[in-house]
Structures are given as structure tokens and as C-alpha cells.
Design a protein around this motif. Sequence first.
Motif, short mmCIF file in Angstrom:
data_model
loop_
_atom_site.label_atom_id
_atom_site.label_comp_id
_atom_site.label_asym_id
_atom_site.label_seq_id
_atom_site.Cartn_x
_atom_site.Cartn_y
_atom_site.Cartn_z
N CYS A 1 0.72 -1.26 -0.02
CA CYS A 1 -0.04 0.21 0.05
C CYS A 1 0.85 1.26 -0.10
O CYS A 1 0.52 2.09 -0.74
N MET B 1 -2.32 4.13 -3.76
CA MET B 1 -3.71 3.58 -4.09
C MET B 1 -4.48 5.06 -3.60
O MET B 1 -5.91 4.70 -3.43
N CYS C 1 -0.34 7.73 -0.91
CA CYS C 1 0.13 6.42 -1.11
C CYS C 1 -0.26 6.09 -2.90
O CYS C 1 -1.15 6.80 -3.40
N MET D 1 -4.85 6.06 -0.50
CA MET D 1 -5.46 5.74 0.66
C MET D 1 -4.91 6.36 1.85
O MET D 1 -5.81 6.86 2.74
CU CU Z 1 -2.21 2.22 -0.26
#
Ligand code: CU
Length: 123
Positions: free
Chosen positions: A74, A113, A111, A115
Motif C-alpha cells: 500500500c 492507491m 500512497c 488511501m
Molecule cells: Cu495505499
Amino acid sequence: MSQLLVLIIGVILIVALFWWFFGKHTEAAGDATVNDQNQEATIVVKGGYSPSTVVLKKGVPAKVHFDMKDSTACLSHVVFDKLGVNADLTKQPVTTVDIPTDKATEYNFACGMDMFHGKVIVK
Ligand SMILES: [Cu+2]
């Protein structure tokens, strides 16, 4: 006896839950170390960004170091959309990103993604 134990564990869990949702999770903004020629700040990457906000001084060349202490996919990349930066943090222990400080602004990062989020404030 075991009932009492269950009760105690239950109470602890409830308290922990309340703390998690209602407790103050203030994260102090990190200040950069400034000298005449440049400024530097370090963000530790471990289950998130610490500190998640870094304040830089306008007009002083700046470097932000990402100290990678996380092994999850992640957080393996850090993305500064506005700067066109997408850095792989897993290649080396510390990854340095140059931040333009010619004008007062904010650079958000996340990050890979999207998130976890943080920002670099130039003022
Ligand atoms: Cu992430």
C-alpha cells in the motif's frame, strides 16, 4: 471467574473503541530544519505518514525525505500529483523528493492507491 474476565475485556474493548472514534488524534505538523541555503524534513512511512503534514519556508530550496519503515504494498509508492512525482520508496531506505518553494502553496501527497494522505505546506 471467567465471566469477570470476559466483562473486564469487554469494558477495555469498549473504552478502546471510544478512544479510537472520539479521541483526539491530532498529529503535529512537522517543521523543516532550515539553514541559510536549504531546508529538509523527514517523514517516516510506517502504517501511514508521520508527520503527515510538513511546513516549509517559502523561498528556501527544500528536500523532503521519506524514511521507509513499512513493508506493505500500500505505502510502497508516494505520489505528488501536482509535481508529477511517483516515487518507489522500496528501492532505498530513504527517498528524497525536491519541493519547489518559489511560491506559497500546498502539495498533497498520497500512497499509490490514494488511501493515505499528507501534505507539504509552503508558506
Ligand atoms: Cu495505499
